[in-house]
Design a protein around this motif. Structure first.
Motif, mmCIF file in Angstrom:
data_model
loop_
_atom_site.group_PDB
_atom_site.id
_atom_site.type_symbol
_atom_site.label_atom_id
_atom_site.label_comp_id
_atom_site.label_asym_id
_atom_site.label_seq_id
_atom_site.Cartn_x
_atom_site.Cartn_y
_atom_site.Cartn_z
ATOM 1 N N HIS A 1 0.611 -1.303 -0.018
ATOM 2 C CA HIS A 1 -0.090 0.114 0.163
ATOM 3 C C HIS A 1 0.844 1.205 -0.026
ATOM 4 N N ALA A 2 0.933 1.925 -1.050
ATOM 5 C CA ALA A 2 1.595 2.992 -1.202
ATOM 6 C C ALA A 2 0.973 4.429 -1.339
ATOM 7 N N SER A 3 -0.187 4.262 -1.707
ATOM 8 C CA SER A 3 -1.159 5.377 -1.932
ATOM 9 C C SER A 3 -2.599 5.207 -2.200
ATOM 10 N N TRP A 4 -3.575 6.338 -1.972
ATOM 11 C CA TRP A 4 -4.933 6.017 -2.131
ATOM 12 C C TRP A 4 -5.118 5.709 -3.661
ATOM 13 N N ASP B 1 -3.846 3.342 -5.118
ATOM 14 C CA ASP B 1 -3.776 1.657 -5.199
ATOM 15 C C ASP B 1 -5.158 1.290 -5.278
ATOM 16 N N THR C 1 -0.904 0.614 6.712
ATOM 17 C CA THR C 1 -0.733 2.091 6.474
ATOM 18 C C THR C 1 -0.085 2.172 5.066
ATOM 19 N N THR C 2 0.259 3.480 4.709
ATOM 20 C CA THR C 2 0.953 3.630 3.454
ATOM 21 C C THR C 2 2.324 3.760 3.357
ATOM 22 N N SER C 3 3.102 3.458 2.556
ATOM 23 C CA SER C 3 4.655 3.571 2.544
ATOM 24 C C SER C 3 5.014 4.514 1.521
ATOM 25 N N ALA D 1 3.412 7.894 -4.506
ATOM 26 C CA ALA D 1 3.272 7.586 -3.235
ATOM 27 C C ALA D 1 2.566 8.698 -2.236
#
Length: 265
Positions: free
Chosen positions: A73-76, A78, A146-148, A202
């Motif tokens: 999960h890097a971003s909305w 995704d 959470t996002t990376s 990201a």
């Protein structure tokens, strides 16, 4: 000036599409029609096209059911790209339901909201996930929690696979198929993104949403690689920590390969 005209066009066009799709989706949700499953995929595809997000898919979504997709999960974004390639529903933290715009869209896609700090609701949440899996829906889990920054995979939380473990006794065959998925943002304006520019795509938690969203719209062309890994069968007696480790290892290998421009076999 041209950039702002483009942003205005994207916002206007997406608003019109949303207003057209909204009554259809509401009817689909009210009557539990199959329409509610594939209409969001069409919306996501249009959104990606308007925003200049170009999706490259490697390998295929597992055909067997029940199916749980576990993705980094890097971003909305995704959610947009996964929603554009398959009829999926997402597991999200309960706070998302209250977000402006995104919360409404999540509810329209019948997202499964999980309140991790409310143990009294845990049973109902697990039952809903199990029921959705048993009904043949593809459920997406972001096990990092959470996002990376898009350059790496954070620690995978085995506890988040608890829903899959609890669903096993309730689904046909008492097996949940878990397929790792790697999402890699690789190019901007057709050029390799690199570690420095990947924050354009990201969205780590310390970056404000609105400035980030404007940056994405200004970028115009972002390439994302989605790689589907080898499916893992998770059944009665299997351990969540082992599942978590296997999923994490696959996602890391696939992500690194795509970020380096290599094929993954």
């Amino acid at each position: 000036m041209i950039t702002w005209l483009r942003i205005g066009f994207v916002v206007l066009a997406l608003s019109i599409v949303t207003l057209v799709f909204l009554p259809l989706q509401l009817v689909g949700l009210a009557l539990n029609l199959r329409l509610r499953r594939y209409l969001p995929r069409v919306w996501h595809r249009i959104a990606c096209r308007l925003m200049g997000i170009r999706i490259h898919v490697h390998r295929r979504v597992e055909k067997r059911r029940p199916l749980l997709l576990a993705a980094n999960h890097a971003s909305w974004k995704d959610i947009l790209v996964l929603g554009a390639v398959a009829d999926v529903v997402f597991i999200a933290k309960s706070e998302v339901a209250d977000w402006p715009v995104f919360g409404v869209l999540a509810k329209l896609q019948k997202t499964i909201f999980v309140a991790r700090d409310q143990k009294r609701k845990a049973g109902d949440q697990v039952n809903e996930i199990a029921q959705r899996l048993a009904d043949g829906e593809i459920v997406v889990l972001f096990p990092e929690g959470t996002t990376s920054d898009g350059n790496r995979v954070l620690e995978i939380k085995s506890s988040l696979f608890g829903a899959a473990a609890a669903a096993v006794p309730q689904v046909p065959g008492q097996v949940v198929h878990v397929q790792p998925v790697a999402i890699a943002y690789t190019r901007v304006y057709g050029m390799a993104m690199g570690r420095y520019h990947r924050p354009i795509a990201a969205w780590p938690g310390d970056i404000e949403l609105v400035p980030h969203l404007m940056g994405v719209l200004k970028a115009e062309a972002i390439d994302v690689e989605i790689t589907f890994g080898d499916t893992i069968e998770f059944g009665t007696g299997d351990k969540r920590k082992i599942l978590s480790a296997n999923v994490a290892a696959q996602i890391r290998r696939m992500l690194i390969a795509r970020l380096r421009g290599r094929d993954y076999n």
